[in-house]
Motif scaffolding. Structure first.
Motif, short mmCIF file in Angstrom:
data_model
loop_
_atom_site.label_atom_id
_atom_site.label_comp_id
_atom_site.label_asym_id
_atom_site.label_seq_id
_atom_site.Cartn_x
_atom_site.Cartn_y
_atom_site.Cartn_z
N LYS A 78 0.86 -1.19 0.00
CA LYS A 78 0.00 0.00 0.00
C LYS A 78 0.90 1.24 0.00
O LYS A 78 1.57 1.51 0.99
CB LYS A 78 -0.92 0.00 1.22
N HIS A 79 0.90 1.97 -1.12
CA HIS A 79 1.77 3.15 -1.23
C HIS A 79 1.05 4.45 -0.93
O HIS A 79 1.68 5.51 -0.96
CB HIS A 79 2.41 3.20 -2.63
N ASN A 80 -0.25 4.38 -0.71
CA ASN A 80 -0.93 5.56 -0.17
C ASN A 80 -1.63 5.16 1.12
O ASN A 80 -2.73 4.60 1.09
CB ASN A 80 -1.92 6.16 -1.17
N THR A 126 5.10 3.18 7.44
CA THR A 126 4.30 1.97 7.18
C THR A 126 5.00 0.93 6.30
O THR A 126 4.71 -0.25 6.41
CB THR A 126 2.96 2.32 6.49
N HIS A 127 5.86 1.35 5.38
CA HIS A 127 6.49 0.31 4.54
C HIS A 127 8.01 0.39 4.55
O HIS A 127 8.60 1.41 4.83
CB HIS A 127 5.88 0.23 3.14
N ARG A 128 8.61 -0.76 4.26
CA ARG A 128 10.06 -0.89 4.35
C ARG A 128 10.76 -0.39 3.09
O ARG A 128 10.17 -0.31 2.02
CB ARG A 128 10.43 -2.36 4.54
N ASN A 178 7.04 6.44 5.62
CA ASN A 178 5.63 6.66 5.31
C ASN A 178 5.46 6.66 3.78
O ASN A 178 6.44 6.68 3.03
CB ASN A 178 5.13 7.96 5.95
N SER A 179 4.22 6.67 3.33
CA SER A 179 3.99 6.54 1.89
C SER A 179 2.66 7.17 1.52
O SER A 179 1.60 6.73 1.96
CB SER A 179 4.01 5.04 1.51
N PHE A 180 2.74 8.22 0.72
CA PHE A 180 1.53 8.92 0.25
C PHE A 180 1.70 9.26 -1.21
O PHE A 180 1.80 10.42 -1.58
CB PHE A 180 1.30 10.22 1.05
N HIS A 181 1.81 8.26 -2.05
CA HIS A 181 1.97 8.60 -3.47
C HIS A 181 1.07 7.76 -4.35
O HIS A 181 0.81 6.60 -4.09
CB HIS A 181 3.43 8.52 -3.90
N HIS A 182 0.62 8.43 -5.41
CA HIS A 182 -0.28 7.82 -6.38
C HIS A 182 0.47 7.50 -7.66
O HIS A 182 0.14 6.57 -8.38
CB HIS A 182 -1.43 8.82 -6.66
N ILE A 212 10.34 2.35 -7.11
CA ILE A 212 11.48 3.24 -6.85
C ILE A 212 11.14 4.23 -5.74
O ILE A 212 10.16 4.96 -5.84
CB ILE A 212 11.90 3.96 -8.15
N GLU A 213 11.94 4.23 -4.67
CA GLU A 213 11.66 5.07 -3.51
C GLU A 213 12.75 6.12 -3.28
O GLU A 213 12.55 7.05 -2.50
CB GLU A 213 11.52 4.20 -2.25
N ALA A 214 13.91 5.97 -3.91
CA ALA A 214 14.97 6.98 -3.76
C ALA A 214 15.98 6.82 -4.89
O ALA A 214 16.28 5.71 -5.31
CB ALA A 214 15.66 6.84 -2.42
MN LIG Z 1 5.92 4.12 -1.20
#
Ligand SMILES: [Mn+2]
Length: 240
Positions: A141-143, A153-155, A175-179, A200-202
């Protein structure tokens, strides 16, 4: 001299009960807090004409691009898919111009969430316009909304040594709030971290002083000192 970070504003462009039709430029205060607490001086850059980007960047030592709307797919030559969210081409084109001006002036750029995606698009990369329908192996869950902003919330799975090594030692959850999310990285950008389902997170590019993350470090500041380190590490890059 205190180094100055230009923070590109968002634009409240719908009528609402607080402001009516007095449309306002704004930036969430936790970005300002993270920058100020790292010893940098934030200056908000109001959304404007792309032609002003060079002059704005000449006034600052670095650039922060913050979160917000989806990015218009016309900037990576795609038609909008049905699941895309609100876009604002005026913000997109101004921020793309700021990225180009920052690079031309050799000034560090920090991209957060939408900012991370925007830098990638400005440099020729592409996005998933709607992660849920376009990313076939989505398993996370990315949002996390309506779960609170500051709750990780996610690793992350770190992919190489990078500017966030010291942050990564202390923090593996974000945390994660992306669409949307980065699909193909633009030339010259190198992957730093993914989520466990491969999003991709960074990414970063030390040579061009580009640093970008998909999560929201400014909202994690509510959890205390270990999270301020994120902005402190960027401040070190600006000081060089
Ligand atoms: Mn994310």
């Amino acid at each position: 001299m205190t180094k100055i970070i230009g923070v590109a504003s968002n634009h409240l462009n719908h009528a609402n009960s607080r402001f009516g039709t007095n449309y306002v430029d704004y930036i969430q205060k936790n970005y300002i807090e993270g920058i100020t607490n790292s010893g940098l001086l934030p200056m908000v850059i109001p959304m404007g004409a792309p032609e002003l980007a060079v002059a704005y960047m000449a006034q600052v030592d670095g650039l922060l691009l913050a979160g917000g709307q989806d990015i218009s797919p016309k900037f990576f030559n795609e038609e909008p898919v049905p699941g895309i969210g609100e876009t604002d081409q005026y913000r997109d084109q101004f921020e793309i111009a700021l990225v180009k001006a920052a690079l031309a002036q050799n000034k560090p750029i920090l991209g957060i969430c939408r900012g991370e995606q925007l830098i990638n698009v400005a440099l020729g990369g592409t996005l998933y316009q709607d992660l849920e329908t376009q990313y076939k192996t989505l398993a996370i869950k990315h949002n996390q909304y309506p779960t609170k902003w500051e709750i990780p919330t996610h690793r992350l799975e770190w992919q190489r040594d990078n500017w966030l090594n010291d942050f990564a030692k202390r923090n593996t959850l974000v945390n994660s709030f992306h669409h949307q999310a980065v699909k193909t990285l633009a030339p010259g950008l190198t992957l730093d971290a993914i989520s466990t389902d491969g999003v991709i997170e960074a990414y970063s590019d030390d040579a061009r002083h580009i640093y970008a993350v998909q999560w929201h470090p400014e909202m994690l500041l509510a959890n205390g000192a270990p999270y301020q380190l994120f902005f402190d590490l960027f401040a070190q890059k600006v000081a060089k």
